[in-house]
Scaffold this active site. Structure first.
Site, mmCIF file in Angstrom:
data_model
loop_
_atom_site.group_PDB
_atom_site.id
_atom_site.type_symbol
_atom_site.label_atom_id
_atom_site.label_comp_id
_atom_site.label_asym_id
_atom_site.label_seq_id
_atom_site.Cartn_x
_atom_site.Cartn_y
_atom_site.Cartn_z
ATOM 1 N N ASN A 1 -5.017 -2.154 -3.087
ATOM 2 C CA ASN A 1 -4.923 -1.029 -2.291
ATOM 3 C C ASN A 1 -5.605 -0.246 -3.430
ATOM 4 O O ASN A 1 -5.300 0.146 -4.317
ATOM 5 C CB ASN A 1 -3.561 -0.582 -1.925
ATOM 6 C CG ASN A 1 -3.115 0.255 -0.965
ATOM 7 O OD1 ASN A 1 -4.573 1.543 -1.777
ATOM 8 N ND2 ASN A 1 -2.253 1.104 -0.977
ATOM 9 N N CYS B 1 -4.360 8.510 0.412
ATOM 10 C CA CYS B 1 -4.508 7.672 0.940
ATOM 11 C C CYS B 1 -6.051 8.289 2.274
ATOM 12 O O CYS B 1 -6.402 6.968 2.972
ATOM 13 C CB CYS B 1 -3.735 6.153 1.539
ATOM 14 S SG CYS B 1 -2.576 5.989 0.807
ATOM 15 N N HIS C 1 -6.940 1.804 6.656
ATOM 16 C CA HIS C 1 -6.065 1.717 5.294
ATOM 17 C C HIS C 1 -5.801 0.412 5.275
ATOM 18 O O HIS C 1 -4.662 -0.046 5.307
ATOM 19 C CB HIS C 1 -5.918 2.821 4.915
ATOM 20 C CG HIS C 1 -4.968 3.245 3.584
ATOM 21 N ND1 HIS C 1 -5.665 2.367 2.371
ATOM 22 C CD2 HIS C 1 -3.523 3.155 3.444
ATOM 23 C CE1 HIS C 1 -5.185 2.295 1.489
ATOM 24 N NE2 HIS C 1 -3.670 2.758 1.997
HETATM 25 N N1 ACO Z 1 8.010 -9.517 -7.216
HETATM 26 C C1 ACO Z 1 8.768 -10.081 -6.476
HETATM 27 N N2 ACO Z 1 9.856 -9.483 -6.139
HETATM 28 C C2 ACO Z 1 9.566 -7.732 -6.510
HETATM 29 C C3 ACO Z 1 8.724 -7.353 -6.471
HETATM 30 C C4 ACO Z 1 7.458 -7.909 -6.858
HETATM 31 N N3 ACO Z 1 6.264 -7.299 -6.650
HETATM 32 N N4 ACO Z 1 9.217 -5.936 -6.021
HETATM 33 C C5 ACO Z 1 9.711 -5.525 -5.523
HETATM 34 N N5 ACO Z 1 10.759 -6.706 -5.412
HETATM 35 C C6 ACO Z 1 11.861 -7.365 -5.078
HETATM 36 C C7 ACO Z 1 12.998 -5.937 -5.146
HETATM 37 O O1 ACO Z 1 13.092 -5.675 -6.736
HETATM 38 C C8 ACO Z 1 13.907 -6.536 -4.316
HETATM 39 O O2 ACO Z 1 14.895 -7.698 -5.242
HETATM 40 P P1 ACO Z 1 16.647 -7.207 -4.836
HETATM 41 O O3 ACO Z 1 16.135 -7.893 -3.355
HETATM 42 O O4 ACO Z 1 16.664 -8.038 -5.884
HETATM 43 O O5 ACO Z 1 17.104 -6.005 -4.797
HETATM 44 C C9 ACO Z 1 13.684 -8.235 -3.329
HETATM 45 O O6 ACO Z 1 12.420 -7.986 -4.253
HETATM 46 C C10 ACO Z 1 12.781 -7.251 -1.927
HETATM 47 O O7 ACO Z 1 12.387 -5.342 -2.099
HETATM 48 P P2 ACO Z 1 12.022 -4.553 -0.958
HETATM 49 O O8 ACO Z 1 11.766 -3.516 -1.296
HETATM 50 O O9 ACO Z 1 13.697 -4.777 0.194
HETATM 51 O O10 ACO Z 1 11.090 -5.396 -0.375
HETATM 52 P P3 ACO Z 1 10.308 -5.205 1.031
HETATM 53 O O11 ACO Z 1 10.482 -6.724 2.081
HETATM 54 O O12 ACO Z 1 10.678 -4.667 1.458
HETATM 55 O O13 ACO Z 1 9.121 -5.649 0.346
HETATM 56 C C11 ACO Z 1 7.655 -3.854 0.050
HETATM 57 C C12 ACO Z 1 8.668 -4.208 -0.101
HETATM 58 C C13 ACO Z 1 6.077 -5.011 -0.060
HETATM 59 C C14 ACO Z 1 6.304 -2.969 -0.947
HETATM 60 C C15 ACO Z 1 7.673 -2.991 1.477
HETATM 61 O O14 ACO Z 1 8.331 -2.565 1.524
HETATM 62 C C16 ACO Z 1 6.314 -2.391 2.000
HETATM 63 O O15 ACO Z 1 4.844 -2.856 2.713
HETATM 64 N N6 ACO Z 1 5.881 -1.203 1.766
HETATM 65 C C17 ACO Z 1 5.133 -0.761 2.383
HETATM 66 C C18 ACO Z 1 4.526 0.686 1.884
HETATM 67 C C19 ACO Z 1 3.350 0.001 1.063
HETATM 68 O O16 ACO Z 1 2.883 -0.831 1.325
HETATM 69 N N7 ACO Z 1 2.451 0.822 0.062
HETATM 70 C C20 ACO Z 1 1.190 0.951 -0.249
HETATM 71 C C21 ACO Z 1 1.080 1.485 -0.934
HETATM 72 S S1 ACO Z 1 1.210 3.003 0.041
HETATM 73 C C22 ACO Z 1 -0.427 3.175 1.229
HETATM 74 O O17 ACO Z 1 -0.875 3.197 0.618
HETATM 75 C C23 ACO Z 1 0.424 4.363 2.617
#
Ligand code: ACO
Length: 333
Positions: free
Chosen positions: A290, A115, A260
């Site tokens: 992304n 990224c 980003h």
């Molecule tokens: N649709 C529905 N449910 C989902 C999905 C989806 N696509 N993906 C995960 N879930 C579920 C999980 O299985 C979990 O279920 P559970 O509670 O029964 O176990 C629930 O949703 C919550 O999952 P979390 O991972 O706790 O969700 P969170 O609120 O943390 O959001 C996310 C996940 C959006 C990925 C978050 O962690 C985040 O924003 N991380 C930052 C990473 C990122 O955005 N990276 C981008 C790429 S890297 C970069 O460019 C820097």
């Protein structure tokens, strides 16, 4: 010493729009979950057979046209991607060929900083231009993510995030002391390499990819989302402050911040931590998802198209991603 200026920008995204609703037909997810957690409404995915070199070439031609230049004016290519068309050679040489520059012998350097690739590439290109090594450099960020993700419920945490696209900038040298790239700062912390990575194919294994790898999905990217989130919202503001301090500038001096486009919630937290007004932060993740190394140059090309940058404006770029890698750049437009 000359300064590095942006002479032209351009971008290219696949025609095929993949909405959140389409993803709900392929995995257990919902439009509401995706929009709330990531800000993404739709992304672009390539049709079978499309190469990143071809996308990069279209973006490059647009950037060259905006600069009033021809491909033959380019002295060097720097191309950032985490999704090369082939393990080797790098996509840069295929782009060189697509632009009809094979016979010129100009160098083509691939940058692998995920990224942060566009900022790492800018840092290299800026050093080359300031040292007088090359006068005109084509800097490109390109990704085809859609062919490398698990589009099923197993991969839903990653699959909903990523899109395909290319962005390009033509960089040149200027003697005007009031314009151009003021600074670049790039960083890495290998400690966290496996928190956002792709395990296979791996050259320390023979064969590099096995039937078991495929079965287990080790060829798909994986991430510890919360850790990535936590580090991203700390590192990007830190890198912006580092850049401002080096130049004796303050947050209030920033006219436009292009972060980003990882996730709208990350960008929003970066904006709040910096204390920047919403109107000064560019976001397009709702339309493209992304696109990793391509997010910054695509956003920059759009911002230019929309007339959001005037001469003399202070542009700030910042990125964070796999590695971990992160950085910032300040540009007097
Ligand atoms: N649709 C529905 N449910 C989902 C999905 C989806 N696509 N993906 C995960 N879930 C579920 C999980 O299985 C979990 O279920 P559970 O509670 O029964 O176990 C629930 O949703 C919550 O999952 P979390 O991972 O706790 O969700 P969170 O609120 O943390 O959001 C996310 C996940 C959006 C990925 C978050 O962690 C985040 O924003 N991380 C930052 C990473 C990122 O955005 N990276 C981008 C790429 S890297 C970069 O460019 C820097």
């Amino acid at each position: 010493m000359p300064r590095t200026v942006f002479l032209g920008t351009g971008f290219d995204v696949p025609e095929r729009v993949v909405t959140n609703e389409e993803l709900t037909r392929r995995m257990d997810t919902s439009d509401e979950w995706i929009r709330e957690r990531t800000g993404i409404r739709e992304r672009r995915w390539v049709e079978e057979g499309e190469t990143s070199a071809a996308m990069a070439a279209r973006a490059s031609r647009r950037a060259l046209e905006a600069a009033g230049l021809e491909p033959s004016d380019v002295d060097a290519i720097v191309l950032a991607t985490l999704s090369p068309d082939h393990f080797f050679p790098g996509t840069g040489v295929f782009l060189q060929r697509e632009l009809g520059l094979s016979g010129t012998g100009i160098p083509a350097l691939d940058v692998r900083a995920q990224c942060s690739g566009f900022l790492y590439g800018l840092s290299v290109a800026d050093a080359w231009i300031r040292s007088g090594r090359y006068a005109t450099i084509l800097l490109v960020g390109v990704e085809i993510q859609s062919t490398g993700i698990d589009v099923s419920t197993r991969g839903r945490d990653m699959a909903v995030l990523f899109g395909d696209g290319a962005g390009a900038a033509v960089l040149g040298a200027s003697d005007d002391p009031d314009r151009g790239v003021l600074s670049t700062h790039i960083h890495a912390e290998g400690e966290h390499a496996e928190l956002l990575w792709c395990d296979a194919a791996a050259s320390y294994r023979h064969p590099r990819i096995s039937a078991e790898d495929l079965e287990q999905g080790r060829h798909y990217p994986s991430m510890v989302g919360r850790e990535v989130f936590k580090h991203a919202v700390q590192r990007m503001p830190e890198a912006v402050h580092e850049a401002l301090e080096e130049n004796g500038l303050a947050v209030e001096d920033i006219d436009l911040l292009i972060p980003h486009q990882a996730n709208a919630r990350i960008s929003e937290m970066v904006r709040r931590r910096l204390g920047l007004d919403e109107t000064r932060v560019y976001n397009n993740i709702d339309r493209y998802g992304n696109t990793t190394a391509a997010t910054i140059p695509i956003a920059l090309a759009e911002a230019v198209q929309q007339g959001l940058l005037s001469q003399g404006d202070l542009l700030c770029l910042t990125a964070f991603g796999s590695g971990f890698t992160w950085g910032s750049a300040l540009v007097r437009w």
